[in-house]
Design a protein around this motif. Structure first.
Motif, short mmCIF file in Angstrom:
data_model
loop_
_atom_site.label_atom_id
_atom_site.label_comp_id
_atom_site.label_asym_id
_atom_site.label_seq_id
_atom_site.Cartn_x
_atom_site.Cartn_y
_atom_site.Cartn_z
N ARG A 1 3.73 10.37 7.76
CA ARG A 1 3.83 9.92 6.36
C ARG A 1 3.08 8.58 6.19
O ARG A 1 2.36 8.39 5.22
CB ARG A 1 5.31 9.72 6.03
CG ARG A 1 5.56 9.09 4.68
CD ARG A 1 7.06 8.87 4.47
NE ARG A 1 7.76 10.13 4.47
CZ ARG A 1 8.94 10.35 5.07
NH1 ARG A 1 9.54 9.37 5.71
NH2 ARG A 1 9.52 11.53 5.01
N ARG B 1 -0.07 7.92 3.72
CA ARG B 1 -0.01 6.95 2.62
C ARG B 1 -1.10 5.89 2.77
O ARG B 1 -1.60 5.36 1.77
CB ARG B 1 1.39 6.33 2.53
CG ARG B 1 2.39 7.37 2.03
CD ARG B 1 3.80 6.84 1.84
NE ARG B 1 4.66 7.94 1.39
CZ ARG B 1 5.97 7.88 1.30
NH1 ARG B 1 6.61 6.76 1.64
NH2 ARG B 1 6.67 8.91 0.87
N ALA C 1 1.15 6.80 -6.68
CA ALA C 1 0.00 7.68 -6.95
C ALA C 1 0.39 9.14 -6.85
O ALA C 1 -0.04 9.97 -7.67
CB ALA C 1 -1.15 7.37 -5.99
N GLY C 2 1.23 9.46 -5.87
CA GLY C 2 1.69 10.83 -5.71
C GLY C 2 2.50 11.28 -6.91
O GLY C 2 2.31 12.38 -7.44
N LEU D 1 3.65 14.42 -0.54
CA LEU D 1 4.63 14.87 -1.54
C LEU D 1 5.34 16.15 -1.08
O LEU D 1 6.55 16.30 -1.26
CB LEU D 1 3.93 15.20 -2.87
CG LEU D 1 3.61 14.10 -3.86
CD1 LEU D 1 2.97 14.74 -5.09
CD2 LEU D 1 4.84 13.34 -4.27
N GLN E 1 0.83 -1.22 0.00
CA GLN E 1 0.00 0.00 0.00
C GLN E 1 0.86 1.26 0.00
O GLN E 1 0.59 2.22 -0.73
CB GLN E 1 -0.91 0.02 1.24
CG GLN E 1 -1.99 -1.04 1.20
CD GLN E 1 -2.77 -1.11 2.51
OE1 GLN E 1 -2.51 -0.34 3.44
NE2 GLN E 1 -3.72 -2.02 2.57
N GLN E 2 1.90 1.25 0.83
CA GLN E 2 2.73 2.45 0.95
C GLN E 2 3.46 2.72 -0.36
O GLN E 2 3.60 3.87 -0.78
CB GLN E 2 3.72 2.29 2.12
CG GLN E 2 3.04 2.09 3.47
CD GLN E 2 2.83 3.37 4.25
OE1 GLN E 2 3.72 4.18 4.37
NE2 GLN E 2 1.64 3.57 4.79
N ALA F 1 1.01 4.13 -2.84
CA ALA F 1 0.67 5.52 -2.49
C ALA F 1 1.74 6.47 -3.02
O ALA F 1 1.43 7.56 -3.53
CB ALA F 1 0.52 5.67 -0.97
N VAL F 2 3.00 6.06 -2.93
CA VAL F 2 4.09 6.88 -3.48
C VAL F 2 3.91 7.02 -4.99
O VAL F 2 4.02 8.12 -5.56
CB VAL F 2 5.46 6.24 -3.17
CG1 VAL F 2 6.58 6.97 -3.90
CG2 VAL F 2 5.72 6.25 -1.67
N MET G 1 -0.55 22.06 -7.06
CA MET G 1 -1.37 21.02 -6.43
C MET G 1 -2.03 21.55 -5.15
O MET G 1 -3.19 21.26 -4.88
CB MET G 1 -0.52 19.78 -6.12
CG MET G 1 0.05 19.14 -7.38
SD MET G 1 1.12 17.71 -7.04
CE MET G 1 -0.10 16.40 -7.02
N LEU H 1 -2.32 13.45 -0.09
CA LEU H 1 -1.32 13.25 -1.14
C LEU H 1 -0.40 14.47 -1.26
O LEU H 1 0.82 14.34 -1.36
CB LEU H 1 -2.04 12.96 -2.47
CG LEU H 1 -1.17 12.48 -3.63
CD1 LEU H 1 -1.94 11.49 -4.50
CD2 LEU H 1 -0.72 13.64 -4.49
N ILE I 1 -4.07 7.50 1.25
CA ILE I 1 -3.98 7.47 -0.22
C ILE I 1 -4.31 6.06 -0.72
O ILE I 1 -5.06 5.89 -1.69
CB ILE I 1 -2.57 7.88 -0.69
CG1 ILE I 1 -2.25 9.32 -0.25
CG2 ILE I 1 -2.45 7.77 -2.21
CD1 ILE I 1 -0.78 9.69 -0.36
N LEU J 1 -9.36 10.57 -8.20
CA LEU J 1 -8.28 11.42 -7.73
C LEU J 1 -7.83 12.35 -8.85
O LEU J 1 -7.17 11.93 -9.78
CB LEU J 1 -7.11 10.52 -7.29
CG LEU J 1 -6.18 11.06 -6.22
CD1 LEU J 1 -6.95 11.49 -4.98
CD2 LEU J 1 -5.15 10.03 -5.85
N VAL K 1 -0.26 17.00 -13.13
CA VAL K 1 -0.42 18.43 -12.86
C VAL K 1 0.66 19.23 -13.59
O VAL K 1 0.38 20.27 -14.19
CB VAL K 1 -0.37 18.70 -11.34
CG1 VAL K 1 -0.25 20.20 -11.06
CG2 VAL K 1 -1.61 18.13 -10.66
#
Lengths: 343, 375
Positions: free
Chosen positions: B361, B365, A231-232, B315, A224-225, A228-229, B291, B311, B368, B4, A239
């Motif tokens: 963190r 996460r 996804a970031g 980041l 999961q972690q 998540a990274v 963002m 998120l 997320i 998202l 963007v």
């Protein structure tokens, strides 16, 4: 897609492109291009959507879309690893039209100085050659191409000297001497954003179905972690790419070099991180030729090397910032976003 | 990525003029700020400065005028916050009240609570701290043990809060406490309520805790049979968890999750020997600002972008922590001018908090991952 985007012509077109590619751009098509085959039917289907002239003004027979709309199409092309030079064709047509040359039909490519390898050279009919001061429409048919390829097997061909130049026109200031290089960097950044989103979807889906120790591996915090990274990074790439497109719409290609550089850097960094995590989640199956993951990850590794690496753009941006000085960095960053000019 | 999305926002109209106004103010007030003040920025507490900010109308900017607010947009507020942080202003005395305590009272408080506190926050006079963490309840907040019992005329509070930023310097705490045991079959976070605690009340002992930097930036607060008046309850009894969670979305989404080490980055620009790491950091920063503004826009529309906020904080915190580390690729810090060395030393030491405060963190996460459908 949210309601706000349904009215946006770029989102509509990108949606059509996405659906077409989802149906037509399968692993067999992607493998065929690596054997040197040209996916004619796929090209024809995309051409029918009117993509080649999307960025060309309506007065010249195009769709007159902006760069933000085109960016959505670039992202969709990247998401599916579309094995055709459609992004390059859109860029070349835009440059040609901007200098008053009617873009010819068929696949196009573009090059910044002719010395570098031309994307899809052997498959295109014409190349827009930018030498810093002019745009030349060159006939690709009369050129002897030495085939080459990037890591993903996409054609990157070298031209023998002495091609036929059909038309030449000076580059306007708004495009700048680096128009082809900047345009390609923007295209690759958008494509990376798309490929990252697709690889993330694949990895999340796989983590939800692949079972070890009696449960889906996505139930483990370690996985999961990592996702998540990923996804970031994917979100940051998206963007950054959209910001760059918006800057080109507002200021023109030449004056948007800062945002384009940011996008190429952020997407390139995300490509490295995201591809590594995707492969870690998939394990050995993701390393096989049979599994589709590599069509995305090899493109990510290729695209970050093309049109200026992270290092190239970071050196440029870093020098630009140093020329401004530390005290002016913040006013510079904020003025890039403010709509009303700072005197 | 299901659901998202970060839609680009435009800077609000007039933002360039607003930025100029804030810059002029900061140039005047920031003359004496040491590298240690600028390096700590919103971890610095300066009541006189906060009163000056309040006098300019830059606290509670979005609140209704009748509560001392300025009825301006969330994006204008975002512009002012960015300017404060970029300058490393010591905004800690009003930061919490402006960011979350005030908005919480606006949303859940009674009219009397609002009239009493919001104008004082907006003037930069009432300083708030956040009563969430406890010795045995950090990331696992629902395990908190501070309890409030009903007594004639009010509530009796017993328990202990810890790692509370500036509790020893603040006037008020909004504390989350258990008012009823979680019933059979209920989630653990049932039965919690939020209270407005006047930190001068008897029975409250506040012990500042020395940080590794040598500063006293946080404290332990002990409640020993503290009698709270009836109207200390905020919102609904038993609804504390939902209220506190909404507060956390505000806590996680602001530009302070991106810009905490900006003064250090700016100070290193001229002396950097290698432009490449500098360019990479600037590219990240430009993207993260977009963002963060995107999340501010979602909040302005009344959405609760919990996953997006997590998120950006994840980041952004990683970027903030990368600045002092990457800087070591840019230049030999040991040979740098004194001002820069001190700033680097300060940010290096506070940097661990960037991925701890406001949700670690690992917690972010996890949020997320839930957004991705993995949990």
């Amino acid at each position: 897609m949210s309601a706000t985007h349904d009215a946006d012509p770029g989102a509509l077109l990108a949606g059509q492109v996405g659906r077409l590619l989802a149906a037509r751009c399968d692993a067999a098509t992607l493998a065929a291009i690596e054997r040197g085959e040209w996916p004619g039917p796929l090209w024809d289907a995309l051409e029918e959507l009117g993509l080649p002239l999307a960025l060309v003004p309506e007065a010249m027979g195009g769709a007159g879309l902006g760069w933000q709309a085109a960016g959505r199409v670039f992202v969709a092309l990247g998401r599916h690893g579309a094995p055709v030079p459609m992004g390059e064709t859109m860029l070349a047509a835009a440059l040609l039209a901007a200098v008053g040359i009617a873009p010819p039909a068929g696949p196009l490519s573009l090059t910044a100085n002719g010395g570098e390898r031309v994307p899809w050279g052997r498959h295109v009919r014409h190349v827009a050659c930018c030498d810093g001061e002019t745009v030349a429409l060159c006939d690709a048919a009369g050129v002897t191409w030495t085939p080459g390829a990037n890591l993903a097997g996409e054609p990157r061909d070298s031209a023998s000297p002495g091609g036929v130049v059909l038309r030449v026109a000076p580059l306007p200031e708004r495009l700048g001497g680096e128009a082809a290089a900047s345009g390609l960097a923007l295209l690759r950044a958008c494509q990376m954003a798309g490929a990252l989103a697709a690889a993330l979807d694949l990895a999340v889906d796989y983590a939800g179905t692949r079972r070890q120790f009696g449960r889906p591996i996505g139930r483990f915090q370690a996985i999961q972690q990592q996702l998540a990274v990923f996804a970031g990074e994917a979100a940051a790439a998206q963007v950054a790419a959209e910001r760059a497109c918006r800057a080109v719409d507002r200021h023109g290609l030449a004056a948007a070099a800062f945002e384009i550089g940011c996008a190429k850097i952020v997407a390139g960094e995300a490509a490295g991180t995201g591809a590594a995590i995707a492969h870690q989640v998939f394990g050995a199956i993701g390393f096989t030729a049979e599994h589709p993951l590599h069509h995305l990850t090899r493109r990510l590794w290729s695209w970050r090397e093309e049109a200026g690496t992270e290092r190239y753009w970071a050196a440029r941006l870093g020098r630009e910032v140093q020329a401004l000085g530390g005290a002016m960095l913040w006013p510079f960053l904020t003025a890039r976003d403010d709509q009303d000019p700072i005197p | 990525m299901p659901g998202l999305r970060f839609d680009l926002r435009d800077a609000p109209p007039g933002s360039a003029a607003l930025r100029r106004e804030v810059r002029a103010f900061l140039a005047e007030h920031g003359r004496g700020w040491t590298p240690e003040v600028r390096g700590r920025s919103w971890m610095g507490f300066d009541r006189a400065f906060s009163r000056a900010v309040g006098a300019r109308g830059w606290i509670g900017m979005t609140w209704p005028r009748r509560y001392g607010g300025g009825e301006r947009s969330a994006l204008e507020r975002h512009v002012v916050l960015e300017e404060m942080l970029a300058a490393g202003a010591p905004v800690g005395a009003h930061w919490i009240g402006d960011r979350q305590s005030g908005p919480l009272l606006l949303r859940y408080g009674t009219e009397a609570q609002r009239m009493r506190l919001l104008p004082a926050i907006a003037r930069g006079e009432a300083a708030f701290c956040i009563g969430l963490s406890e010795p045995d309840a950090g990331s696992d907040l629902a395990g908190l043990r501070t309890r409030a019992e009903r007594v004639p005329g009010g509530w009796r509070l017993n328990g202990r809060k810890v790692w509370t930023s500036f509790a020893h310097l603040c006037d008020w705490m909004i504390a989350l406490a258990r008012t009823a045991p979680a019933g059979e079959g209920e989630p653990r976070h049932a039965g919690l309520s939020q209270f407005l605690v006047d930190l001068r009340l008897s029975g409250i002992a506040i012990r500042p805790i020395r940080e590794l930097t040598g500063e006293e930036g946080f404290a332990e607060v002990t409640f020993d049979n503290v009698l709270l008046p009836e109207d200390a309850l905020i919102g609904r009894e038993g609804a504390g968890w939902a209220q506190a969670t909404a507060e956390l979305a505000l806590e996680r989404s602001g530009p302070e999750r991106v810009l905490s080490s900006y003064p250090l980055l700016a100070a290193a620009v001229e002396v950097a020997a290698d432009p490449v790491p500098l360019g990479r950091l600037v590219a990240r920063l430009a993207t993260l600002r977009a963002m963060s503004l995107s999340v501010a826009g979602m909040l302005e529309e009344g959405r609760t972008p919990a996953v997006e906020a997590a998120l950006v904080k994840d980041l952004g915190g990683a970027f903030e922590q990368a600045v002092p580390e990457r800087l070591r690729d840019l230049l030999d810090v040991a040979d740098a001018p004194e001002e820069l060395r001190r700033l680097h030393a300060c940010v290096t030491q506070v940097a661990p908090t960037f991925s701890l405060r406001g949700g670690t963190r690992e917690i972010l996460r996890g949020i997320i991952a839930r957004g991705l459908g993995l949990r």
